[in-house]
Design an enzyme around this catalytic site. Structure first.
Site, mmCIF file in Angstrom:
data_model
loop_
_atom_site.group_PDB
_atom_site.id
_atom_site.type_symbol
_atom_site.label_atom_id
_atom_site.label_comp_id
_atom_site.label_asym_id
_atom_site.label_seq_id
_atom_site.Cartn_x
_atom_site.Cartn_y
_atom_site.Cartn_z
ATOM 1 N N ASP A 61 0.859 -1.178 0.000
ATOM 2 C CA ASP A 61 0.000 0.000 0.000
ATOM 3 C C ASP A 61 0.900 1.234 0.000
ATOM 4 O OD1 ASP A 61 -1.873 1.936 0.406
ATOM 5 O OD2 ASP A 61 -2.626 1.153 2.304
ATOM 6 N N ASP A 240 -7.634 -7.463 0.628
ATOM 7 C CA ASP A 240 -6.802 -7.573 1.824
ATOM 8 C C ASP A 240 -7.641 -7.087 2.986
ATOM 9 O OD1 ASP A 240 -5.615 -4.764 3.115
ATOM 10 O OD2 ASP A 240 -6.330 -4.540 1.049
#
Length: 345
Positions: A61, A240
């Site tokens: 991320d 996720d």
């Protein structure tokens, strides 16, 4: 993708991730890894894979969610985002360009573009300004990605992120702009951040009508087993979420027949395996009674067993979803299993 924010999926060994849970890919976080252990250490190690001993893919991320969650200690501007470290209060600047450079050093297989994760309850005016900033950062990030090269000899994909809060016109604008970049895959961000669940599904449907069907579509930070199955039906390929491990550490277990609060006294003398029908995705050597004992006693092994169980269940669930998509009976299967998953045992 099991979440390994700082290069570690909490309470789970890499060997267990690979051999027992059979995770194909894990997630790390640029913000946290940038602060600790830091880019110098990661570069010296030859990237995150070598640093943590994980040979399978890693997605990172960009830190955009931390821009959202650290709202009290950050300042947004066209150049990038300035924020204060949660560790020592030091000031740092993330730009679309240096976030690419950081992820090059980390060596993740899938890198994410810097974006602002707009709050789910933002009004239209704020959401529009936020999207304009994200699209400005997207253009700069893609340019810099194309001008730079991997450091460790393998390809790194770069996923843009669709934003736009809960406003259909903003989501469509963002999805079209993201699709125009012609990257290896695309992400849907800014959902599961306070908006109603039905809004999340609605925005996912809108976005997936536009994003290419032959590229991975990644819904970030989602979610419950039901969220996964509903979103898969709407065209999502990747997920996720910290829920399997976080909830496991707090005594909640996900099973095919519903959720279990292992702290409840009813399990104190239950000598059945955690998954009562002996499902093949978990180690059936442990009983509910033993896991409750470990959890109530504060034993670290309890956190480990619960986390492994939940991650294995999540991986089993999405693999089953794939089987039923291929078999052509996904909708029927989803409807039947959702009734079981929603029960509290």
């Amino acid at each position: 993708m099991p979440v390994g924010t700082v290069g570690s999926v909490k309470a789970v060994h890499q060997r267990e991730l690979a051999d027992d849970i059979k995770a194909q890919i894990i997630l790390g976080n640029t913000y946290h890894l940038y602060l600790r252990p830091g880019l110098d250490i990661l570069h010296q190690a030859g990237g995150l894979h070598k640093f943590i001993g994980w040979e399978r893919p890693i997605l990172t991320d960009s830190g955009g969610f931390q821009v959202f969650s650290l709202a009290q200690t950050r300042k947004l501007k066209p150049e990038g985002v300035t924020f204060s470290s949660h560790i020592d209060g030091s000031k740092h600047l993330f730009t679309p360009e240096n976030v690419v450079d950081t992820q090059r050093i980390i060596g993740s297989d899938i890198m994410m573009v810097l974006d602002e994760c707009c709050p789910g309850d933002a009004d239209y005016s704020y959401a529009k300004k936020s999207l304009d900033l994200t699209l400005h950062w997207l253009e700069r990030g893609v340019k810099h990605y194309k001008e730079t090269s991997p450091l460790y000899g393998y390809h790194q994909s770069y996923f843009p992120i669709v934003q736009g809060c809960v406003y259909p016109d903003l989501r469509r604008e963002s999805a079209y702009r993201v699709a125009e970049t012609e990257m290896d895959g695309y992400a849907i961000g800014g959902l599961a951040v306070g908006e109603p669940t039905e809004k999340m599904y609605e925005m996912t449907e809108i976005v997936n009508e536009i994003l290419p069907k032959d590229h991975p579509r990644y819904l970030m930070g989602v979610g419950t087993p039901a969220n996964l199955l509903e979103s898969i039906e709407r065209g999502v390929d990747m997920f996720d979420c910290v829920m399997p491990t976080r909830n496991g550490r707090n005594g909640m277990l996900f099973t095919k027949n519903g959720t279990i609060n292992i702290r409840n006294k009813k399990w104190a003398d239950c000598f059945e395996p955690i998954e009562a029908d002996g499902a093949s995705y978990v180690d059936t050597a442990y009983t509910k009674a033993y896991l409750r004992h470990l959890t109530i006693s504060g034993e670290l092994l309890g956190l480990q067993i619960a986390s492994i169980h939940n991650l294995a269940f999540y991986l089993w669930l999405v693999k089953e979803a794939r089987k039923h998509i291929i078999a052509g009976d996904y909708t029927f299967w989803k409807s039947s299993i959702l009734k079981q998953l929603s029960q509290r045992l």
